[in-house]
Design an enzyme around this catalytic site. Structure first.
Site, PDB file in Angstrom:
ATOM      1  N   ILE A 128      -1.323  -9.891   2.067  1.00 56.56           N
ATOM      2  CA  ILE A 128      -2.690  -9.376   2.146  1.00 56.56           C
ATOM      3  C   ILE A 128      -2.781  -8.049   1.400  1.00 56.56           C
ATOM      4  O   ILE A 128      -2.022  -7.115   1.692  1.00 56.56           O
ATOM      5  CB  ILE A 128      -3.125  -9.182   3.614  1.00 56.56           C
ATOM      6  N   MET A 146       3.007  -2.642   5.353  1.00 55.88           N
ATOM      7  CA  MET A 146       3.883  -2.065   4.345  1.00 55.88           C
ATOM      8  C   MET A 146       3.245  -0.786   3.815  1.00 55.88           C
ATOM      9  O   MET A 146       2.176  -0.830   3.220  1.00 55.88           O
ATOM     10  CB  MET A 146       4.093  -3.054   3.188  1.00 55.88           C
ATOM     11  N   GLY A 203       2.332  -1.423  -1.413  1.00 58.99           N
ATOM     12  CA  GLY A 203       2.150  -1.612   0.017  1.00 58.99           C
ATOM     13  C   GLY A 203       1.114  -2.645   0.395  1.00 58.99           C
ATOM     14  O   GLY A 203       0.612  -3.365  -0.430  1.00 58.99           O
ATOM     15  N   SER A 204       0.820  -2.751   1.638  1.00 61.71           N
ATOM     16  CA  SER A 204      -0.211  -3.598   2.227  1.00 61.71           C
ATOM     17  C   SER A 204       0.301  -4.246   3.504  1.00 61.71           C
ATOM     18  O   SER A 204       0.873  -3.576   4.341  1.00 61.71           O
ATOM     19  CB  SER A 204      -0.740  -4.639   1.256  1.00 61.71           C
ATOM     20  N   ARG A 205       0.158  -5.585   3.619  1.00 67.88           N
ATOM     21  CA  ARG A 205       0.427  -6.221   4.904  1.00 67.88           C
ATOM     22  C   ARG A 205       0.850  -7.668   4.693  1.00 67.88           C
ATOM     23  O   ARG A 205       0.413  -8.338   3.765  1.00 67.88           O
ATOM     24  CB  ARG A 205      -0.844  -6.157   5.742  1.00 67.88           C
TER      25      ARG A 205
END
Length: 219
Positions: free
Chosen positions: A157, A99, A187-189
């Protein structure tokens, strides 16, 4: 489109700060229109960037118990067979979605069912595409048991920028496919672990829409 609850206070405070900044520039530099206009323009652009982080697009979830929907907006960065060691204790197909800061940050249930396991893990803030981010970064682990007994595990995550993971689920809670289960600021994952016989229908680099894009088909 509406604004997510996680951003309302921040957006209000930011609006006050930017208003105060522009007032101060106008007060202390009354004759410098170029500086005033520049500050106004930068303030508007900055506010709109932050605003879009917290947008909630409105659409109808097309539920299908034989499909796994993307839990987040973003881009597919990992498709591989791996060992899940925390809960499932076995081989699974992993699909990871990165993301970026410009994506919608809501996390949605990929399948419907009952939350059979939940855990929060504090950790590091490695960049989200780092190989060890799945096991060393701050993260949550959620497992949902479908009505046929199949369990799907997925993780939020945190990354280098996303240091605020929010979750809205608890063990034994029943949720529908597409329901919001969490939010990651900036964001991130998200990783999702599927049975080995699941048919992956996306490929590396595909852009996903949370609650819309079909990641896999279950047998």
């Amino acid at each position: 489109m509406t604004i997510h609850r996680e951003g309302r206070t921040l957006l209000f405070v930011l609006l006050l700060i930017l208003f105060a900044l522009n007032w101060a520039v106008a007060y202390y530099m009354p004759g410098n229109a170029a500086v005033q206009n520049t500050v106004i323009g930068v303030s508007i652009i900055f506010y709109l960037i932050i605003l879009q982080f917290f947008r909630i697009p409105l659409f109808k979830i097309q539920q299908n118990e034989n499909q796994v929907l993307a839990p987040a907006d973003g881009k597919v960065v990992v498709i591989e067979e791996t060992e899940e060691t925390e809960y499932l204790k076995g081989r699974r197909k992993q699909v990871s979605i990165f993301m970026s800061p410009v994506n919608v940050h809501i996390n949605r249930m990929p399948v419907g069912g009952i939350i059979s396991y939940f855990a929060y893990h504090p950790g590091k803030y490695l960049v989200a595409w780092h190989p060890k981010s799945s096991t060393e970064n701050e993260r949550t682990t959620v497992v949902v048991k479908m009505k046929d007994g199949v369990e799907i595990l997925f993780r939020q995550i945190a990354g280098a920028l996303a240091r605020r993971i929010k979750w809205y689920v608890k063990q034994d809670q029943k949720l529908q496919q597409g329901d919001e289960f969490g939010f990651i600021k900036f964001g991130s994952r998200v990783d999702i672990y599927l049975p080995l016989d699941a048919k992956i229908v996306v490929k590396i680099g595909d852009v996903t829409k949370g609650g819309k894009t079909v990641l896999a088909e279950l047998k």
